[in-house]
Design a protein around this motif. Sequence first.
Motif, PDB file in Angstrom:
ATOM      1  N   MET A 348       0.919  -1.096  -0.371  1.00  0.00           N
ATOM      2  CA  MET A 348       0.398  -0.199   0.235  1.00  0.00           C
ATOM      3  C   MET A 348       0.328   1.188  -0.252  1.00  0.00           C
ATOM      4  SD  MET A 348      -3.568  -1.172   0.227  1.00  0.00           S
ATOM      5  CE  MET A 348      -3.957   0.045   0.767  1.00  0.00           C
ATOM      6  N   GLY A 349       1.789   0.651   0.665  1.00  0.00           N
ATOM      7  CA  GLY A 349       2.943   2.491   0.300  1.00  0.00           C
ATOM      8  C   GLY A 349       4.290   1.722   1.184  1.00  0.00           C
ATOM      9  N   HIS A 350       5.246   2.764   1.169  1.00  0.00           N
ATOM     10  CA  HIS A 350       6.328   2.400   2.134  1.00  0.00           C
ATOM     11  C   HIS A 350       7.019   3.809   2.618  1.00  0.00           C
ATOM     12  CE1 HIS A 350       7.725   4.332  -1.910  1.00  0.00           C
ATOM     13  NE2 HIS A 350       9.233   4.883  -0.509  1.00  0.00           N
ATOM     14  N   VAL A 351       7.517   3.504   3.987  1.00  0.00           N
ATOM     15  CA  VAL A 351       8.430   4.678   5.329  1.00  0.00           C
ATOM     16  C   VAL A 351       9.836   4.371   4.508  1.00  0.00           C
ATOM     17  CG1 VAL A 351       8.214   3.502   6.538  1.00  0.00           C
ATOM     18  CG2 VAL A 351       7.815   5.714   6.901  1.00  0.00           C
ATOM     19  N   THR A 352      10.778   5.461   4.609  1.00  0.00           N
ATOM     20  CA  THR A 352      12.300   5.825   4.363  1.00  0.00           C
ATOM     21  C   THR A 352      12.278   6.105   5.782  1.00  0.00           C
ATOM     22  OG1 THR A 352      11.989   5.449   1.907  1.00  0.00           O
ATOM     23  CG2 THR A 352      13.582   6.072   3.351  1.00  0.00           C
ATOM     24  N   ARG A 353      13.458   5.712   6.467  1.00  0.00           N
ATOM     25  CA  ARG A 353      13.493   6.779   7.526  1.00  0.00           C
ATOM     26  C   ARG A 353      15.015   6.998   7.499  1.00  0.00           C
ATOM     27  NH1 ARG A 353       9.681   3.272   9.682  1.00  0.00           N
ATOM     28  NH2 ARG A 353       7.730   4.091  10.834  1.00  0.00           N
ATOM     29  N   LEU A 354      15.244   8.586   7.775  1.00  0.00           N
ATOM     30  CA  LEU A 354      16.498   8.539   6.987  1.00  0.00           C
ATOM     31  C   LEU A 354      17.564   8.902   8.039  1.00  0.00           C
ATOM     32  CD1 LEU A 354      15.371  11.544   4.430  1.00  0.00           C
ATOM     33  CD2 LEU A 354      15.924   8.768   4.028  1.00  0.00           C
ATOM     34  N   LYS A 355      18.382   8.667   8.215  1.00  0.00           N
ATOM     35  CA  LYS A 355      20.058   9.468   9.162  1.00  0.00           C
ATOM     36  C   LYS A 355      20.890  10.175   8.709  1.00  0.00           C
ATOM     37  CE  LYS A 355      21.776   5.963  12.129  1.00  0.00           C
ATOM     38  NZ  LYS A 355      22.251   4.470  12.367  1.00  0.00           N
ATOM     39  N   PRO A 356      20.957  11.091   8.865  1.00  0.00           N
ATOM     40  CA  PRO A 356      21.756  12.549   8.492  1.00  0.00           C
ATOM     41  C   PRO A 356      23.367  11.951   8.528  1.00  0.00           C
ATOM     42  CG  PRO A 356      19.902  12.901   9.330  1.00  0.00           C
ATOM     43  CD  PRO A 356      20.252  12.049   9.933  1.00  0.00           C
ATOM     44  N   HIS A 357      24.079  11.711   7.305  1.00  0.00           N
ATOM     45  CA  HIS A 357      25.443  12.619   7.621  1.00  0.00           C
ATOM     46  C   HIS A 357      25.777  13.455   9.217  1.00  0.00           C
ATOM     47  CE1 HIS A 357      26.936  10.392   3.964  1.00  0.00           C
ATOM     48  NE2 HIS A 357      25.996  11.514   2.997  1.00  0.00           N
ATOM     49  N   MET A 358      26.718  12.688   9.221  1.00  0.00           N
ATOM     50  CA  MET A 358      26.981  13.949  10.431  1.00  0.00           C
ATOM     51  C   MET A 358      28.164  14.546  10.343  1.00  0.00           C
ATOM     52  SD  MET A 358      25.167  12.273  12.771  1.00  0.00           S
ATOM     53  CE  MET A 358      25.642  12.179  14.699  1.00  0.00           C
TER      54      MET A 358
END
Length: 358
Positions: A348-358
């Motif tokens: 039905m969809g997707h979710v992407t969780r992001l970890k930014p560059h430090m």
Amino acid sequence: MTVIPPGSTLGILGGGQLGRMTAQAAARLGYDCVILTPEEDSPAARVAREAIVAPYDDPAALEMLARIADAVTVEFENVPAGVLEILASHIPTRPGRMALETAQDRIREKAFFNTVGIDTAPWRPVHTARDLRAALADLGTPAVLKTARLGYDGKGQIRLEAGSDPAAAWEALNTDAAILEGFVDFSMEISVIVARGPDGHMETYDAVQNIHTNHILDTTIAPAPLPAGQRAAARLMARNAAEALDLVGLLALEMFVTPDGHLLANEMAPRPHNSGHWTLDGCVTDQFEQLVRAVCGLPLGLTAPTVHEARMTNLLGESAADWAAILSDPTAKLHLYGKRAARPGRKMGHVTRLKPHM
């Protein structure tokens, strides 16, 4: 090389979520899209300029598509290969028939891999119960019997153990063409997506780890937690496959990583891929825009990641109803596909969780 400039119309065979996201990417670059699909009220049709609702091999529908569109691509590989040949006689049609036919049939696909020097699990073609018994004698058990065509997300597969009845398994699969694949001891499943333009130039996304639940992709982790050299080898394998197919568009290559670090090709898809959805939020150029660029003869975009890590999770069935909770997470990027009815196992969809560059 013919360039299909912005302002032109791109035809897409298939009306699912991959076609939808391709049409959205095309619109950002100034293209209109027309969708050919047998499905009424499809997710892709609702974001496109026009939809032709008809079987893929309907002559009148193909004539209309060839008249309206300036180029054509596919959102899934199980379109009749002859349709591409018909369209290609009128307008640029990418990928071509060879790539589609090879990916549609597991016997052709495995033979292709081995012919171009890409390792796979041991396998045998199977057309009868007698073939299956001979293949089991060669490969042993456990092994997996798979239909040659149309199986996906675990469908069309039977695992055989030492005490399994080959005749019963063959009858249950209900096909006249299959492969028996030897069991692979693997430590990780990964994939690589490569884009290739009409001029042969290629851009490759980093290797990602894929985690499946009940044979359906659950989570993709980018980049895959592997040494840089191993990820580079996986990218090279995908590039070699795309070049051997003379592919224009996208190729996703799924692989097993064995405990000793060896890479074995599992299967490929000449289209956007579920494991590439993270690129929508985690790369300079996402896979859907890259497909439009390749098909239309535009310069390919950079595939460099813009974040330290991305984790894409599919939303199956009623899990998409948790949209409010997902949106409350500032690291989460939610994508819903506009499907009218939720069913168990339906994407039905997707979710992407992001970890930014430090």
